[in-house]
Design an enzyme around this catalytic site. Structure first.
Site, PDB file in Angstrom:
ATOM      1  N   GLY A  16       0.816  -1.212   0.000  1.00  0.00           N
ATOM      2  CA  GLY A  16       0.000   0.000   0.000  1.00  0.00           C
ATOM      3  C   GLY A  16       0.845   1.255   0.000  1.00  0.00           C
ATOM      4  N   GLY A  19      -0.496   4.837  -1.036  1.00  0.00           N
ATOM      5  CA  GLY A  19      -1.636   5.393  -0.322  1.00  0.00           C
ATOM      6  C   GLY A  19      -1.265   6.575   0.545  1.00  0.00           C
ATOM      7  N   GLN A  20      -2.234   7.039   1.315  1.00  0.00           N
ATOM      8  CA  GLN A  20      -2.058   8.244   2.125  1.00  0.00           C
ATOM      9  C   GLN A  20      -0.916   8.090   3.130  1.00  0.00           C
ATOM     10  OE1 GLN A  20      -5.160   9.178   4.946  1.00  0.00           O
ATOM     11  NE2 GLN A  20      -4.967  11.370   4.603  1.00  0.00           N
ATOM     12  N   ASP A  42       2.492  -1.784  -4.476  1.00  0.00           N
ATOM     13  CA  ASP A  42       1.095  -1.361  -4.528  1.00  0.00           C
ATOM     14  C   ASP A  42       0.486  -1.962  -5.784  1.00  0.00           C
ATOM     15  OD1 ASP A  42      -1.370   0.148  -4.222  1.00  0.00           O
ATOM     16  OD2 ASP A  42      -0.216   1.552  -2.997  1.00  0.00           O
ATOM     17  N   TYR A 150     -14.782  -2.293   8.157  1.00  0.00           N
ATOM     18  CA  TYR A 150     -13.388  -1.882   8.350  1.00  0.00           C
ATOM     19  C   TYR A 150     -12.994  -2.065   9.814  1.00  0.00           C
ATOM     20  CZ  TYR A 150      -9.354   1.306   8.589  1.00  0.00           C
ATOM     21  OH  TYR A 150      -8.107   1.866   8.791  1.00  0.00           O
TER      22      TYR A 150
END
Length: 331
Positions: A16, A19-20, A42, A150
């Site tokens: 990931g 991502g942020q 990613d 989540y």
């Protein structure tokens, strides 16, 4: 000296990575360990990745064979597993989100166990909390009753990490991230992401319509603090870490209305309106703050950014981008 030797020998794989969190964490890790020692992965096509972002490999974390191949090829010693579907986005396809979040973690834990990796980092979240949690300040040992897929996956993930630590001796470390605010990557579909979008909308349009009510207080953290907390946790002596699941970490707690006031100090004509949607019910199930006494005691956690400092730094980084963009459009 021993710590420096470990730094030099560490080979880190980050999932990931685009991502942020991953965008800034990869950069921070490369400053510490060296660019070639940190392999970013990613779903993004490798041909679209710049030379500065390499080494990079396209990886679907649900493909355990590909994951294992990378670990073996590079001699990976640590994994930072950041790939996940976030809270609001996860509610659009719950079973898909559950499969990605849980199976990817199990793949990481199995590969780390089988190849005797030194450490694994996996982020939990304030999404593990729910209506039974104290609304003002959630304690470290709060009853976990998440209301989103989540959050359910994060609660289960905390248990799986503890299981692998206790049964296989795997050194897995985790933080319950609050809402994260960053200028370097777009928001990723979380309930707290209004606190990122508002800056972009303020600079682009001078206004923002918020999907949460004005008085909705939530735990937040500037990305610089989140990255530093992650590195500090991962570099803490193993024997100092007493929490078997994931550590609460705190920094900021504010409402959309309070953030709007902070923004108006930089853009006096900024306006905000409110139109609460389904994300409001998610936010209502989370606490306004967290008790991070254990993190402060066990590995000396201390946040650096308050609301004013965070807001100023966001504008310092984003204002030039929008000014240059507007100038290019006008020309």
């Amino acid at each position: 000296m021993e710590y420096q030797k470990k730094q030099l020998s560490a080979v880190i794989l980050v999932t990931g990575a685009c991502g942020q969190i991953g965008t800034e964490l990869v950069a921070a890790l490369r400053k510490v360990y060296g660019r070639k020692q940190v392999i970013a992965t990613d779903l993004h096509d490798a041909t679209a990745i710049s030379d500065q972002q390499r080494p990079y490999h396209q990886l679907n974390v649900l493909d355990k064979d590909d994951l294992e191949s990378l670990v073996v090829t590079y001699g990976v010693t640590q994994i930072y597993h950041l790939a996940a579907t976030l809270s609001a986005k996860g509610e659009e396809a719950p079973l898909k989100a559950w499969h990605l979040n849980m199976q990817s973690l199990l793949n990481i834990l199995e590969v780390a166990k089988d190849h005797k990796l030194d450490k694994v980092f996996w982020p939990s979240s304030i999404a593990v909390f729910g209506p039974s949690t104290a609304r003002k300040i959630s304690p470290q040992d709060a009853l976990l009753d998440p209301q989103t897929v989540y959050g359910i996956s994060k609660e289960a993930g905390e248990q799986w990490c503890a299981y692998y630590r206790e049964h296989y001796g795997l050194d897995v470390r985790s933080l319950r991230y609050p809402g994260l605010i960053s200028y370097s990557a777009p928001a990723g579909g979380g309930t707290t992401d209004y606190a990122v979008a508002i800056f972009h909308e303020a600079l682009q349009n001078g206004s923002y319509e918020c999907y949460l009510n004005p008085d909705t207080a939530l735990p937040m953290m500037y990305m610089d603090d989140a990255v530093r907390a992650t590195l500090e946790l991962m570099n803490a002596p193993k024997e100092a870490l007493k929490e078997r699941g994931a550590y609460n970490i705190g920094a900021l707690s504010f409402t959309p209305a309070e953030l709007a006031i902070a923004l108006k100090k930089h853009i006096p004509d900024f306006t905000i309106s409110y139109n609460a949607d389904k994300r409001q019910s998610i936010a209502n199930s989370w606490p306004a703050g967290v008790d991070d006494t254990m993190a402060r005691h066990d590995w000396n956690w201390q946040p650096e950014y308050d609301l004013a400092a965070m807001t100023k730094d966001m504008f310092d980084h984003l204002e030039p981008v929008y000014k240059n963009s507007n100038a290019a459009t006008m020309s």
